[in-house]
Write an enzyme that holds these catalytic residues in place. Sequence first.
Site, PDB file in Angstrom:
ATOM      1  N   PRO B 116       0.722  -1.263   0.042  1.00 56.59           N
ATOM      2  CA  PRO B 116       0.029  -0.157  -0.050  1.00 56.59           C
ATOM      3  C   PRO B 116       0.797   1.308  -0.202  1.00 56.59           C
ATOM      4  CG  PRO B 116      -0.467  -1.333   1.900  1.00 56.59           C
ATOM      5  CD  PRO B 116       0.768  -1.920   1.201  1.00 56.59           C
ATOM      6  N   GLY B 120       4.371   8.176  -0.244  1.00 60.47           N
ATOM      7  CA  GLY B 120       5.547   7.688  -0.350  1.00 60.47           C
ATOM      8  C   GLY B 120       6.844   8.493   0.319  1.00 60.47           C
ATOM      9  N   TYR B 448      13.514  14.661  19.411  1.00 62.43           N
ATOM     10  CA  TYR B 448      13.799  14.760  18.057  1.00 62.43           C
ATOM     11  C   TYR B 448      15.094  15.050  17.739  1.00 62.43           C
ATOM     12  CZ  TYR B 448      12.242  15.261  12.992  1.00 62.43           C
ATOM     13  OH  TYR B 448      12.294  15.106  11.569  1.00 62.43           O
TER      14      TYR B 448
END
Lengths: 537, 537
Positions: B116, B120, B448
């Site tokens: 699936p 992208g 992060y």
Amino acid sequence: MRRWNGWGDEQFSLSLPDSGQDFLSDRIGPGRQLGNATLEAVCDQVPASRLPEHPAIHTDAETRVRHARGQSLEDWLAMRSGDFGPFPDGVAFPESGDMVRELLAFAKDEDLHIIPYGGGTSVAGHINPVDHGRPVLTIDMGRMNRLLDLDEDSQIATFGAGTPGPLVESQLKPLGYTLGHFPQSFELSTLGGWVASRSSGQQSLRYGRIEQLFAGGTVESPEGTLTLPTIPASSAGPDVREMVLGSEGHLGLITEVKVRVTPIAEREQFHVLFFPDWEQARTAARRLVQQKIQLSMLRLSNATETETQLALAGHPKQIGLLETFLGWRGVADGKCMMTLGLTGSKAQYSAALKQLKALTKSYGGVYTGTYLGNKWAEKRFTMPYLREALWDEGYAVDTLETATDWNNVDHLMHTIESTLRDGLADEGKRVHVFTHLSHVYSQGCSIYTTYVFANGDDHDTTRRQWQRLKQSASEQIVHNGGTISHQHGVGKDHAPYLPVEKGALGMALIRGLGRTLDPDQRLSPDTLYAWNDKESS
Amino acid sequence: MRRWNGWGDEQFSLSLPDSGQDFLSDRIGPGRQLGNATLEAVCDQVPASRLPEHPAIHTDAETRVRHARGQSLEDWLAMRSGDFGPFPDGVAFPESGDMVRELLAFAKDEDLHIIPYGGGTSVAGHINPVDHGRPVLTIDMGRMNRLLDLDEDSQIATFGAGTPGPLVESQLKPLGYTLGHFPQSFELSTLGGWVASRSSGQQSLRYGRIEQLFAGGTVESPEGTLTLPTIPASSAGPDVREMVLGSEGHLGLITEVKVRVTPIAEREQFHVLFFPDWEQARTAARRLVQQKIQLSMLRLSNATETETQLALAGHPKQIGLLETFLGWRGVADGKCMMTLGLTGSKAQYSAALKQLKALTKSYGGVYTGTYLGNKWAEKRFTMPYLREALWDEGYAVDTLETATDWNNVDHLMHTIESTLRDGLADEGKRVHVFTHLSHVYSQGCSIYTTYVFANGDDHDTTRRQWQRLKQSASEQIVHNGGTISHQHGVGKDHAPYLPVEKGALGMALIRGLGRTLDPDQRLSPDTLYAWNDKESS
């Protein structure tokens, strides 16, 4: 001591004021008093245990009687008639994860069924034994009831899973914290039970449902120990915590629960407003939550519930004064009462109060201060005692609850109410039905309906009448966009309706979880899904 | 047109200011420019498709190249070197659930693997084909990109699952609503991808993660259609929505997504404060969220990130003035920048601003207004273009992210940073490493970390160096109380670390879900869990 055949502490009971009796008699006719079985008589019926001896397992009759039934109306009628149905063969009270693992090994060796037991407060049959041939061992988690750790930086408290509501709060309070989870069953229900059945507390608007509070913990399964680490949020695949939430015993016994706690707020009060009609009141409720006004609770009674509550409150003189005051402001017949909890820092409290007054005014809301709201808060855990007060007058009472999106709330509420109201008409019986909305979300809310009817000629007739009402209302709920339960769980009573909501593939996913950790299907038979369905997927 | 070998739109690029180049050169030495393969050369390598002809499946080389790689640094190096690895055998672009079902039937008949594909944009290898013998069909959901319904009462919007961020917002905006989900990949990533990978957006403090936004929808699985009804909250067993969230393709193709939307707020601004040191800044961040102050975003850069951002911003004169101003207030070396989003009604906005100023002051925070914050907000989706700007100067950049409880934040951040900083020391290479906290929760926050190093002698050396860094940092994360991903998902790159986090039983539960709806193991091979592990549980 805990009542063996009803709710709560034997030392405490409520009685119905005269005005309440008149009100009910007027609506649904006189009650019919039925008898109550004695504990002794019930103990005499308990058959011999099929369990081999084990030092940690109690097999005496009274312990087995006290773990045979929950708190549904059907359970109540069983307890009051003495017609109990199956008893567990024994009850264990483990004090550690090690003992739970040992009991699981024993259950495997002896091919037992196991029923995990928290506070025994299920109103959907979770903890009732069924007879599928295997002996039944109930594991009561009540001795694992300690606060084990508090991480104040991360605001996470670790508890034994058998800790009941009052012991959760009383162990946190001296440290300055609260969990803030207050289901109606708070006095008896436990952390592990809340997690297993996806419970929601009255102040979920501030603290969240148990899904938001449950940060991790330990589950002892037949396949081994499942450890759920505490992580604030993650995208690392499906969340295993969410598979435990609502698992209703199928994955194992929850032994340790880590929960997100909150420092006790500077300020908390409960405010009451009245609205002239349902349409305006319901719109105001929706707008309050969609505007993200910082409330800790919102409860909105429809006109019949408002009228019923004022009648059952006693104090007709004060109620008369209130109604005169409301009348001056255009709020009379058809009025709806809204209770709002405000909890937070002083600044947040004031900001929210200002915002809610401005918003509710534009829907005709009349603010009446905190007197009625704080009274409600004071007495909020005594409501389950009302069943006994009504029973003593010859009435049966039960509740049904669901949740749905805002665009479906009125349709579903009216469907449920009319189904119940007319449900015994062919037997010439009236049913008194009223509803409140609570647990509001931006998307929708829960719908909580109470229904009262006069007992039938005997316990069994009353049970049959209840079954007719419960079944027809439950079918309406799942076929009209509601969930079969917003806060009570599935248990055995709601299991037949679950496949409508989850679909065949959803049920296959749920059953698959149980198959993975309990391949012998030893745990919680017939709870969540029926035994006969288990093999079919 | 979309770039075939990197991020975003070909028409747009960033370049590094001189001050930024000097800064990096000073920290980690000069860059090394490596070549870029051409699209033509890559297309020439694409082997013949193993798929039988099908009218809806494209098998031309360029379409297959454009669906072969995501956006990880390893993908980047593959695209720039031309050494792509496996290509999908074909790509389908269904326009309806019916077409998806037909493609699933075709895949069964022809014994295909299916990937699936949303936008992208995976940085963890989700959409990269692997070669296990079966031909690979990629299903690109990009044509199912329409707003299908909006229920304004319940604030639920229904979209085709292939709708990318900008089309979500541009279809809602004229109706007065926003979803408010703004991941860094917003320009290209899709609703279905967000759900499948449990994404989180920059303003999750107000709008929630995708878990909170995803209300229901439709999944087409090899076993049939899984429908998730919208219900605001439920205790009816485990939540099937939560099994789809993070399923990374294993349950089927998400075709329709129902999301909770919010009316566009009256007011929104992004404010910036500076703190004198990390300890005070991190404590202020924790307190802001634990106090439930109504923010929509909080991002806190550590001292190195603050310094790096100011150096890369260009405008050295203005930055000099800012630093002078901060110096007067005792905020100098070691300062940490905090960006706060405030979003809400005018009353909520003002109340929150007042509350946050009072709180941050007691931790030495210096408020500098909205100029820097609003600049950040304006440019927030251009950050991924920075990889190309750095590449052009000869540097490789990647990010790592996790989340952990507050009591572990410093330990985990320092462990990750030092692991990366020293990770290539034995090759005589320095790595520049900096971190911000974002997505704050009462329990903890995400961490992060960005790392930059000069390219190696060639693409493959650079890739090997990246792999060493990624592997050692990932191991440190899962063995030090972090999740392997807070917002990027698992894909193939994080799959080896997932069992540490979930445990053997947790992995068994997750694999069991896939086995139930995809018994032939046709979907998303090697994503979430490795192929070889699949049989083992």
